[in-house]
Design a protein around this motif. Structure first.
Motif, PDB file in Angstrom:
ATOM      1  N   PRO A  47       0.853  -1.195   0.000  1.00  0.00           N
ATOM      2  CA  PRO A  47       0.000   0.000   0.000  1.00  0.00           C
ATOM      3  C   PRO A  47       0.890   1.247   0.000  1.00  0.00           C
ATOM      4  CG  PRO A  47      -0.574  -1.477   1.814  1.00  0.00           C
ATOM      5  CD  PRO A  47       0.689  -1.992   1.199  1.00  0.00           C
ATOM      6  N   LYS A  48       0.463   2.302  -0.692  1.00  0.00           N
ATOM      7  CA  LYS A  48       1.316   3.495  -0.796  1.00  0.00           C
ATOM      8  C   LYS A  48       1.563   4.151   0.556  1.00  0.00           C
ATOM      9  CE  LYS A  48      -2.218   6.912  -1.912  1.00  0.00           C
ATOM     10  NZ  LYS A  48      -2.693   7.873  -2.886  1.00  0.00           N
ATOM     11  N   GLU A  49       0.708   3.888   1.540  1.00  0.00           N
ATOM     12  CA  GLU A  49       0.867   4.490   2.866  1.00  0.00           C
ATOM     13  C   GLU A  49       1.896   3.757   3.728  1.00  0.00           C
ATOM     14  OE1 GLU A  49      -2.144   3.239   1.775  1.00  0.00           O
ATOM     15  OE2 GLU A  49      -3.029   5.111   1.089  1.00  0.00           O
ATOM     16  N   HIS A  51       5.255   2.412   5.203  1.00  0.00           N
ATOM     17  CA  HIS A  51       6.661   2.816   5.254  1.00  0.00           C
ATOM     18  C   HIS A  51       7.515   1.571   5.064  1.00  0.00           C
ATOM     19  CE1 HIS A  51       5.786   6.887   6.517  1.00  0.00           C
ATOM     20  NE2 HIS A  51       4.856   6.377   7.298  1.00  0.00           N
ATOM     21  N   ALA A  64       4.270   0.594  -5.025  1.00  0.00           N
ATOM     22  CA  ALA A  64       3.288   1.230  -4.142  1.00  0.00           C
ATOM     23  C   ALA A  64       1.971   1.392  -4.889  1.00  0.00           C
ATOM     24  CB  ALA A  64       3.804   2.580  -3.676  1.00  0.00           C
ATOM     25  N   ASN A  66      -2.411   2.278  -4.915  1.00  0.00           N
ATOM     26  CA  ASN A  66      -3.552   2.987  -4.335  1.00  0.00           C
ATOM     27  C   ASN A  66      -4.519   1.983  -3.714  1.00  0.00           C
ATOM     28  OD1 ASN A  66      -2.968   5.756  -5.220  1.00  0.00           O
ATOM     29  ND2 ASN A  66      -3.187   4.878  -7.266  1.00  0.00           N
ATOM     30  N   ASN A  67      -5.383   2.493  -2.862  1.00  0.00           N
ATOM     31  CA  ASN A  67      -6.383   1.655  -2.211  1.00  0.00           C
ATOM     32  C   ASN A  67      -7.680   1.664  -3.026  1.00  0.00           C
ATOM     33  OD1 ASN A  67      -7.552   0.031  -0.306  1.00  0.00           O
ATOM     34  ND2 ASN A  67      -8.085   1.691   1.069  1.00  0.00           N
TER      35      ASN A  67
END
Length: 80
Positions: A47-49, A51, A64, A66-67
Motif C-alpha cells: 500500500p502506498k501508505e 513505510h 506502491a 492505491n487503495n
C-alpha cells in the motif's frame, strides 16, 4: 512476508531502471512486467501508505499501490 536477501551489486552506479509506463496500471500487471523485464528482481506490492525499509537493494522494486479496487500503481516503480 519474506523477502529475498538484499543485493547491492553496484546497480546504482549503472543507472536505476524505472517503469513510468506502469503508473496507474493494476498491481498484478506491474509486478509481472517488472519481473519479466528483470528476472533477477523481486517486485513487492505494498500500500502506498506503508513505510518501507530504506536500505538499497538492486534486486528489489517496491510497487506502491492505491487503495482502489484494482490496486493501481501510485508511484513510478524503480529498482532499489
Amino acid at each position: 512476508m519474506p523477502f529475498p536477501p538484499c543485493i547491492d551489486d553496484g546497480c546504482r552506479e549503472r543507472g536505476l531502471k524505472t517503469w513510468p509506463q506502469l503508473l496507474g496500471k493494476p498491481a498484478a500487471k506491474a509486478k509481472a512486467t517488472i519481473e519479466r523485464d528483470m528476472p533477477n528482481v523481486t517486485a513487492i506490492v505494498i500500500p502506498k501508505e506503508l513505510h518501507v525499509i530504506q536500505d538499497f537493494c538492486c534486486n528489489r522494486v517496491w510497487v506502491a499501490v492505491n487503495n482502489d479496487h484494482q490496486r493501481t500503481v501510485a508511484y513510478v516503480p524503480r529498482v532499489g
